[in-house]
Structures are given as structure tokens and as C-alpha cells.
Design a protein around this motif. Structure first.
Motif, short mmCIF file in Angstrom:
data_model
loop_
_atom_site.label_atom_id
_atom_site.label_comp_id
_atom_site.label_asym_id
_atom_site.label_seq_id
_atom_site.Cartn_x
_atom_site.Cartn_y
_atom_site.Cartn_z
N HIS A 139 0.84 -1.20 0.00
CA HIS A 139 0.00 0.00 0.00
C HIS A 139 0.88 1.25 0.00
O HIS A 139 0.59 2.23 -0.71
CB HIS A 139 -0.92 -0.03 1.21
N ARG A 140 1.95 1.24 0.77
CA ARG A 140 2.86 2.39 0.80
C ARG A 140 3.54 2.60 -0.54
O ARG A 140 3.89 3.74 -0.90
CB ARG A 140 3.93 2.20 1.87
N LEU A 141 3.72 1.51 -1.31
CA LEU A 141 4.29 1.62 -2.65
C LEU A 141 3.23 1.98 -3.70
O LEU A 141 3.55 2.09 -4.88
CB LEU A 141 4.97 0.31 -3.06
N PHE A 142 1.98 2.17 -3.25
CA PHE A 142 0.86 2.54 -4.10
C PHE A 142 0.51 1.46 -5.12
O PHE A 142 -0.19 1.74 -6.10
CB PHE A 142 1.14 3.87 -4.81
N VAL A 143 0.97 0.24 -4.90
CA VAL A 143 0.62 -0.88 -5.79
C VAL A 143 -0.81 -1.31 -5.50
O VAL A 143 -1.59 -1.58 -6.42
CB VAL A 143 1.59 -2.04 -5.60
N LEU A 144 -1.17 -1.39 -4.24
CA LEU A 144 -2.55 -1.63 -3.84
C LEU A 144 -3.25 -0.28 -3.72
O LEU A 144 -2.71 0.66 -3.13
CB LEU A 144 -2.63 -2.36 -2.50
N ASP A 145 -4.43 -0.18 -4.26
CA ASP A 145 -5.18 1.08 -4.22
C ASP A 145 -6.62 0.80 -3.78
O ASP A 145 -7.58 1.00 -4.54
CB ASP A 145 -5.16 1.74 -5.59
N PRO A 146 -6.80 0.29 -2.55
CA PRO A 146 -8.14 -0.11 -2.10
C PRO A 146 -9.08 1.08 -2.01
O PRO A 146 -8.67 2.22 -1.77
CB PRO A 146 -7.88 -0.73 -0.73
N LEU A 147 -10.36 0.79 -2.21
CA LEU A 147 -11.41 1.79 -2.09
C LEU A 147 -12.10 1.57 -0.74
O LEU A 147 -12.75 0.54 -0.53
CB LEU A 147 -12.41 1.64 -3.24
N GLU A 148 -11.95 2.52 0.16
CA GLU A 148 -12.45 2.35 1.52
C GLU A 148 -13.97 2.38 1.56
O GLU A 148 -14.64 2.97 0.70
CB GLU A 148 -11.88 3.45 2.43
N ALA A 149 -14.52 1.74 2.58
CA ALA A 149 -15.97 1.73 2.78
C ALA A 149 -16.44 3.07 3.34
O ALA A 149 -15.73 3.73 4.10
CB ALA A 149 -16.37 0.60 3.72
N TRP A 150 -17.64 3.48 2.95
CA TRP A 150 -18.21 4.76 3.38
C TRP A 150 -18.86 4.60 4.74
O TRP A 150 -19.68 3.70 4.97
CB TRP A 150 -19.24 5.22 2.36
N HIS A 151 -18.51 5.49 5.65
CA HIS A 151 -19.13 5.56 6.96
C HIS A 151 -19.44 7.01 7.27
O HIS A 151 -18.68 7.70 7.95
CB HIS A 151 -18.23 4.94 8.03
N PRO A 152 -20.54 7.51 6.74
CA PRO A 152 -20.84 8.94 6.87
C PRO A 152 -21.17 9.33 8.29
O PRO A 152 -21.83 8.60 9.03
CB PRO A 152 -22.05 9.12 5.95
N ALA A 153 -20.70 10.51 8.66
CA ALA A 153 -21.06 11.08 9.96
C ALA A 153 -22.46 11.67 9.89
O ALA A 153 -22.93 12.12 8.84
CB ALA A 153 -20.05 12.15 10.35
N LEU A 154 -23.13 11.67 11.00
CA LEU A 154 -24.46 12.29 11.12
C LEU A 154 -25.41 11.78 10.04
O LEU A 154 -26.08 12.53 9.35
CB LEU A 154 -24.34 13.82 11.02
N SER A 155 -25.45 10.46 9.90
CA SER A 155 -26.26 9.86 8.84
C SER A 155 -27.20 8.82 9.43
O SER A 155 -26.87 8.15 10.41
CB SER A 155 -25.35 9.19 7.81
N PRO A 156 -28.38 8.64 8.83
CA PRO A 156 -29.29 7.61 9.31
C PRO A 156 -28.87 6.20 8.90
O PRO A 156 -29.47 5.23 9.35
CB PRO A 156 -30.62 7.98 8.64
N LEU A 157 -27.88 6.08 8.05
CA LEU A 157 -27.46 4.77 7.57
C LEU A 157 -26.82 3.97 8.70
O LEU A 157 -25.92 4.44 9.39
CB LEU A 157 -26.48 4.91 6.40
N LYS A 158 -27.23 2.74 8.83
CA LYS A 158 -26.71 1.87 9.88
C LYS A 158 -26.20 0.57 9.26
O LYS A 158 -26.56 0.21 8.14
CB LYS A 158 -27.81 1.55 10.91
N ARG A 159 -25.37 -0.12 10.05
CA ARG A 159 -24.90 -1.44 9.70
C ARG A 159 -24.27 -1.49 8.30
O ARG A 159 -24.64 -2.31 7.45
CB ARG A 159 -26.03 -2.47 9.80
N LEU A 160 -23.33 -0.61 8.06
CA LEU A 160 -22.55 -0.64 6.83
C LEU A 160 -21.27 -1.44 7.05
O LEU A 160 -20.69 -1.42 8.13
CB LEU A 160 -22.19 0.78 6.38
#
Length: 422
Positions: free
Chosen positions: A255-276
Motif C-alpha cells: 500500500h505504501r508503494l501505491f501498488v494496492l489502491d483499495p477503495l475504503e468503505a463509506w461511513h458517513p457522519a451524522l447519517s441515518p445509515l446503519k450497519r454498513l
């Protein structure tokens, strides 16, 4: 080869006159050196033994040169970062230093150097617009601004997208004939294990095991497969597997070599979305590398061939197309203050390929579809998200391999990748 202007050039035009030092970070081969060299009066390449010796013996050497000073592969002499930081503390006038590195700054370096002296910018392989195939007619920034007008037509079809996946977004590789390009991509992957990791102080005790893990990671492209699943796929039937700690260390360094470029999961603040879910979606820096690892060529991709790891649906070509879309959009975001994520609920009832969130918490949701047409079924997750977060969702987009850009009656924008610009 003529220089291709990149999205990051617009950001450098805006920032560099006012900032003393900018570090352009990204994997080897994305074009950092070409971009920075054009802006420099003095170029110091730490790939060269002479420059390494000069800088290593006299840290003031980089400060005494005529600015702007470009220091290439700065991480090969790590003290350079600290010397530039001190120089910026002493004189913070804009346009003094550009640094390029193919290894990210360690946590220790960030703490030691402090924040705000050297601004870091991430450079990825060529986005689809940067490849010069067609002029986009729909811009992400206009979607954030609330535009409703979506139009445009392109002759780019699925076969062109397959060609672009295989050609890669590395500027120095993509224009090679097929056979030399394949050899270069294979060599790129081999170099990571045999040279790049050791150069950055990582001892690889079992190179074959690391290569197998990297291959399995690539085959999990566009999934959020667990790391234990990837390890099992890399070592089927083996009792003597690398430990999780060993694999975690390798993963961190890749990851530090930028070979892996994962897309992180969204965890919005102040959101009604649960259990992501919290698991990232897996991507290599370039879809062409993943294609080479799995080893399916152009005709095989078009026939739907290709074995995947932990894929619940879709084809290998669909995963590669999604990776191409994600890489292209992230390469276009620049300094706009927009972050990219994916969304998946814990019970897997809903998932969205890309969530683009601006600084003001406005959101664009993007689905990727390897098809020319879009049905009501294809937009159900986008419409669900609108029902959950309301006006905070400023637009819903499906990126396709079709010919036409338009808005559906339900307001969802349908945009071919070739027509989607910055």
C-alpha cells in the motif's frame, strides 16, 4: 513522446505558486517525473548514484540549488524530507520544492516532520479522459454543482474499453505493441517483489508466497473479500501458510508503494445509515496489472472468461471495467475536496460501487454497469440511497459501456465512461 497534460497539472497551476513544497506521490510509472520536471529549474534524481552521493554528503545541496528544485525518488535518501521541511520553516515562499516518490511517507516521518510544510498529492495512472480517446461531455464538478443537462454521444464500445484495460494507464507502457507491453507489465509485477520492497527496507523471506498472495489479491479486484479468503486462495491446500502478521506487513508495504489502491468503505457522519460494512474494495493501481495476473486476453475477456476470488456475481471483465472506472474517477478528483468510497450494507441488501462525498457532505452515488442499457433493476440501490439521505444526494449516476449520455425519467444520469470528465 509528447507530454500529455494531466489533471494534476491544473491543481499544480493553482497551488504551487503559493506553496513552498509539494510531494507528488504514486506508483512507479504513473508519470510523476514527467509532470514535475516540466516545472523545475533544477532536477535532482536520487535514482542516480552521483546525486544520491551529493545529497547524502551535504543535505544543504538541495537548498542551495536554483528553485524550483525537483527531487525525484526522494525516499531513497529519507533525510531529504526533513531537510525540505526545515527549509520551508525558514522560507515559506511558494514554488520552491517539488518532490516525487513511489513510496508513501511513513507515520514516523509525518510525526517527525509535522503537518503543513509539505503538501502531499496523489497521482494515479492516466484517467480515461487523459488518454485522449474522446472529449468528455459530462463533468463530475458540474454534477456536484447541480447540473441536470446530460448529453453526448460516443463511438467507444466495449471492445475499446477492453483494449484500454489491457493497454494500461501507465504512460510509458500503453503505447507499446502487445507483446512488449505484456512483458513490461509482467516485469512491473516482478520488480515489486524483487526490487521495490527490498529498496524500501522490506525483507521478503518467501518471494513466491508474496507473489501468490498478490495474484490472489488481483483476482479479488472489485470485491471486498476478507484477507483470510485472499490468503486461502493464494495457498490452496497448503498447511504452511504465511502468518496473518506477515501478510499484513506485506500488505502495508504494498500500500505504501501505491501498488494496492483499495477503495475504503463509506461511513458517513451524522447519517441515518446503519450497519454498513467496513471492508475496503480491492483494486490494484492499474487494471492492466490485474488482467495480466489472471492471464485472460482480449478474446477471453469478451467471452466472459476469468476466475475471480470471492465474487458473488458478475464477470471478470465486469470487475476490470469497474476497476478502470474507479481508477479514472479517482485520478480526476484532484484537490476538489471530494473523497471516494464504496457502500455496502452488512446484510448485502444494498451496495453502491462508488460514493463521492464533497467537503460539504453532498454526495454523488455511482454504479458501474458493463452494458449499454440501464434498467429499473440497475438503479434500485441508487434510489434506495436517495430515500435514506434525501437532498444530501445531489446526483445518481450509472457509468456504462453504451454510446449515449442522458437522464432517465427517474432522474438517474446514464453516462458512458468515455464521456465522463473532471
Amino acid at each position: 513522446m509528447a507530454y500529455t497534460r494531466r489533471a494534476i497539472d491544473d491543481d499544480l497551476d493553482e497551488l504551487f505558486p503559493h506553496l513552498a513544497a509539494i510531494a507528488i506521490e504514486g506508483a512507479k510509472g504513473v508519470g510523476k517525473t514527467a509532470t514535475a520536471t516540466r516545472r523545475a529549474t533544477t532536477v535532482i534524481s536520487l535514482n542516480e548514484a552521483r546525486d544520491r552521493e551529493l545529497v547524502g554528503s551535504d543535505s544543504d545541496y538541495i537548498v542551495d540549488r536554483e528553485p524550483p528544485v525537483f527531487i525525484d525518488e526522494w525516499q531513497l535518501v529519507p533525510d531529504v524530507w526533513e531537510r525540505v521541511r526545515v527549509a520551508v520553516d525558514e522560507d515559506a515562499h511558494g514554488g520552491r520544492f517539488l518532490l516525487a516518490g513511489s513510496a508513501g511517507v511513513s507515520a514516523e516521518t509525518r510525526v517527525h516532520s509535522g503537518a503543513g510544510r509539505i503538501v502531499r498529492m496523489h497521482m494515479r495512472p492516466l484517467s480515461f479522459p487523459e488518454r485522449g480517446i474522446v472529449t468528455p461531455t459530462v463533468s463530475l464538478s458540474s454534477l456536484f454543482d447541480g447540473t441536470k443537462d446530460i448529453s453526448g454521444r460516443t463511438d467507444v464500445d466495449v471492445e475499446v474499453y477492453v483494449d484500454e484495460i489491457l493497454r494500461s494507464g501507465f504512460p510509458g507502457i500503453r503505447h507499446l505493441p502487445d507483446a512488449p507491453r505484456r512483458v513490461q507489465l509482467d516485469s512491473y509485477l516482478e520488480r515489486i517483489v524483487d526490487r521495490d520492497l527490498p529498496e524500501n527496507g522490506v525483507f521478503v523471506r518467501r518471494p513466491a508466497a508474496l507473489r501468490a498472495w498478490l495474484n490472489a489479491y488481483a483476482a479479488a479486484t472489485a470485491t471486498d473479500a476478507s484477507y483470510s479468503t485472499i490468503l486461502d486462495a493464494a495457498t490452496p491446500g497448503e498447511g504452511d501458510k504465511p502468518t496473518r502478521q506477515t501478510v499484513a506487513a506485506y500488505r502495508e508495504h504494498l500500500h505504501r508503494l501505491f501498488v494496492l489502491d483499495p477503495l475504503e468503505a463509506w461511513h458517513p457522519a451524522l447519517s441515518p445509515l446503519k450497519r454498513l460494512t467496513k471492508s475496503p474494495k480491492h483494486h490494484l493501481v492499474d487494471a492492466a496489472l490485474a488482467a495480466r495476473v489472471v492471464g485472460v486476453g482480449r478474446d477471453g475477456l469478451l467471452r466472459g472468461e476469468g476466475e475471480r476470488v470471492a465474487a458473488e456475481s458478475g464477470t471478470w471483465l465486469g470487475a476490470l471495467f469497474e476497476s478502470l472506472v474507479v481508477q479514472s474517477i479517482r485520478a480526476s478528483l484532484g484537490i476538489a475536496g471530494v473523497r471516494a468510497y464504496h457502500l455496502r450494507t452488512a446484510n448485502t441488501d444494498h451496495e453502491i460501487d462508488l460514493i463521492l462525498e464533497g467537503e460539504d457532505r453532498r454526495v454523488i452515488a455511482v454504479e458501474v454497469k458493463l452494458a449499454a442499457t440501464v434498467s429499473d433493476h440497475d438503479v434500485r440501490h441508487l434510489n434506495w440511497l436517495r430515500s435514506e439521505i434525501g437532498d444530501r444526494l445531489v446526483d445518481r449516476v450509472v457509468v456504462t459501456t453504451g454510446r449515449d449520455a442522458y437522464r432517465r425519467r427517474d432522474g438517474v444520469a446514464v453516462v458512458p465512461l468515455a464521456l465522463l470528465g473532471r
